[in-house]
Design an enzyme around this catalytic site. Structure first.
Site, PDB file in Angstrom:
ATOM      1  N   ASP A   1      35.255 -18.525  20.834  1.00 46.26           N
ATOM      2  CA  ASP A   1      34.795 -19.441  20.198  1.00 46.26           C
ATOM      3  C   ASP A   1      34.493 -19.601  18.725  1.00 46.26           C
ATOM      4  OD1 ASP A   1      32.699 -17.558  20.378  1.00 46.26           O
ATOM      5  OD2 ASP A   1      31.527 -18.608  21.820  1.00 46.26           O
TER       6      ASP A   1
ATOM      7  N   ASN B   1      20.347 -18.489  27.977  1.00 42.05           N
ATOM      8  CA  ASN B   1      20.447 -19.686  29.053  1.00 42.05           C
ATOM      9  C   ASN B   1      21.714 -19.564  29.994  1.00 42.05           C
ATOM     10  OD1 ASN B   1      22.486 -20.315  27.337  1.00 42.05           O
ATOM     11  ND2 ASN B   1      21.840 -22.108  26.494  1.00 42.05           N
TER      12      ASN B   1
ATOM     13  N   HIS C   1      24.922 -19.085  29.067  1.00 43.65           N
ATOM     14  CA  HIS C   1      26.185 -19.732  28.614  1.00 43.65           C
ATOM     15  C   HIS C   1      27.233 -18.596  28.371  1.00 43.65           C
ATOM     16  CE1 HIS C   1      24.580 -19.294  24.200  1.00 43.65           C
ATOM     17  NE2 HIS C   1      25.176 -18.221  24.450  1.00 43.65           N
TER      18      HIS C   1
ATOM     19  N   GLU D   1      27.500 -24.264  27.061  1.00 42.15           N
ATOM     20  CA  GLU D   1      26.211 -24.236  27.408  1.00 42.15           C
ATOM     21  C   GLU D   1      25.790 -24.786  28.956  1.00 42.15           C
ATOM     22  OE1 GLU D   1      24.280 -23.128  25.363  1.00 42.15           O
ATOM     23  OE2 GLU D   1      24.320 -23.914  23.464  1.00 42.15           O
TER      24      GLU D   1
HETATM   25  C1  F6R Z   1      29.925 -15.303  21.340  1.00 44.18           C
HETATM   26  C2  F6R Z   1      29.630 -16.270  22.512  1.00 44.18           C
HETATM   27  C3  F6R Z   1      28.100 -16.054  22.908  1.00 44.18           C
HETATM   28  C4  F6R Z   1      27.649 -14.791  22.961  1.00 44.18           C
HETATM   29  C5  F6R Z   1      26.124 -15.054  23.580  1.00 44.18           C
HETATM   30  C6  F6R Z   1      25.292 -13.826  23.557  1.00 44.18           C
HETATM   31  O1  F6R Z   1      31.107 -15.347  20.792  1.00 44.18           O
HETATM   32  O2  F6R Z   1      30.395 -16.795  22.879  1.00 44.18           O
HETATM   33  O3  F6R Z   1      28.363 -16.554  24.496  1.00 44.18           O
HETATM   34  O4  F6R Z   1      28.382 -13.984  23.754  1.00 44.18           O
HETATM   35  O5  F6R Z   1      25.422 -15.957  23.026  1.00 44.18           O
HETATM   36  O6  F6R Z   1      25.166 -13.391  22.292  1.00 44.18           O
HETATM   37  P1  F6R Z   1      24.340 -12.095  21.867  1.00 44.18           P
HETATM   38  O7  F6R Z   1      25.557 -11.047  22.252  1.00 44.18           O
HETATM   39  O8  F6R Z   1      24.242 -11.914  20.250  1.00 44.18           O
HETATM   40  O9  F6R Z   1      23.071 -11.818  22.415  1.00 44.18           O
END
Ligand code: F6R
Length: 262
Positions: free
Chosen positions: A70, A139, A141, A146
């Site tokens: 992403d 959450n 995702h 989301e």
């Molecule tokens: C990042 C992504 C997100 C993160 C998620 C957890 O490329 O796609 O899904 O993996 O927000 O983020 P962290 O690792 O910072 O807790």
């Protein structure tokens, strides 16, 4: 591959360093089997320990091809908050991956939906993802899918929730500066990866890890879609695994799987 009672394999290690070691062990195993591995990379904080180990590796990853999961809409590859830049600096540049093997989504495109559709095509032409690295948001995702995202979704733009934007505020200086939109591989795209390795660390992920692994499959917890995947491993530290009802079972399974067939 060895399959446990549910479809996900659960690996629990003491702390963040230990899950990063474990994830790197998995990466090394996969690339040893298939040097031209197609890898999908998550960004965020969680995989950085893995990328640190990977970047220091003596093994050649020159034949592997890299996609990202992403990117924030509006950010060019040089923007300090872009996933593009993080991945380049933390992993791809140190590994000296030839540019022809790097396929990263860009946020600074005129038409993000068109770019997303083109990305799916490039991904298909590469033969699909062999190994997808994932983190999970508080959450639920995965990627920037989301809660409420279609479980069959493909790469497209998504509107970020305020919760997600708040989680990224530090990197941008304030929540107001965090983009509202992102391009992300869809849940359907992620489920097509041949092997998915999800990392989670820390107490703040404990509740979502429980819902994702032990709750029902639901678009409300996009990570729960991995229960449908035939080859997915969740690598968790003790804190992230602390709310799992079957935590002791998972640990016993991981330590005793060698007994099968004894
Ligand atoms: C990042 C992504 C997100 C993160 C998620 C957890 O490329 O796609 O899904 O993996 O927000 O983020 P962290 O690792 O910072 O807790």
């Amino acid at each position: 591959m060895w399959v446990v009672g549910t479809l996900m394999e659960i690996v629990i290690r003491t702390d963040y360093g230990a899950i990063s070691d474990e994830a790197f062990r998995i990466v090394e195993g996969e690339v040893a089997r298939r040097p031209a591995l197609v890898v999908g990379l998550a960004t965020g904080r969680t995989p950085l320990g893995l990328y640190e180990r990977w970047a220091a590796s003596k093994r050649s990853f020159k034949r592997a091809r890299f996609f990202n999961l992403d990117e924030f809409v509006g950010l060019g590859p040089e923007h300090a908050g872009s996933f593009h830049r993080t991945l380049r600096e933390r992993l791809l540049a140190p590994l000296r991956v030839p540019p022809r093997n790097v396929f990263l989504l860009r946020g600074d495109v005129k038409d993000p939906d068109k770019a997303a559709a083109a990305y799916e095509k490039v991904l298909r032409a590469a033969g699909g993802i062999d190994l997808q690295i994932l983190g999970v948001g508080r959450n639920g995702h995965i990627g920037f899918n989301e809660p409420g995202s279609s479980l069959g979704s493909r790469t497209r733009t998504k509107t970020l929730t305020d919760e997600t934007r708040a989680a990224h505020a530090e990197a941008f200086g304030s929540m107001d500066r965090v983009p509202r939109f992102a391009i992300t591989m869809g849940i359907g795209t992620i489920l097509e990866a041949r092997y998915v390795v999800l990392l989670a660390s820390g107490e703040e992920k404990a509740q979502v890890v429980r819902r994702m692994i032990e709750g029902p499959v639901t678009a409300e917890v996009p990570g729960s879609a991995l229960q449908l995947h035939p080859r997915a491993t969740a690598v968790l530290d003790e804190a992230a695994a602390s709310a799992l009802a079957r935590r002791d079972y998972w640990k016993w399974v991981a330590e005793n799987k060698w007994r099968v067939g004894q």
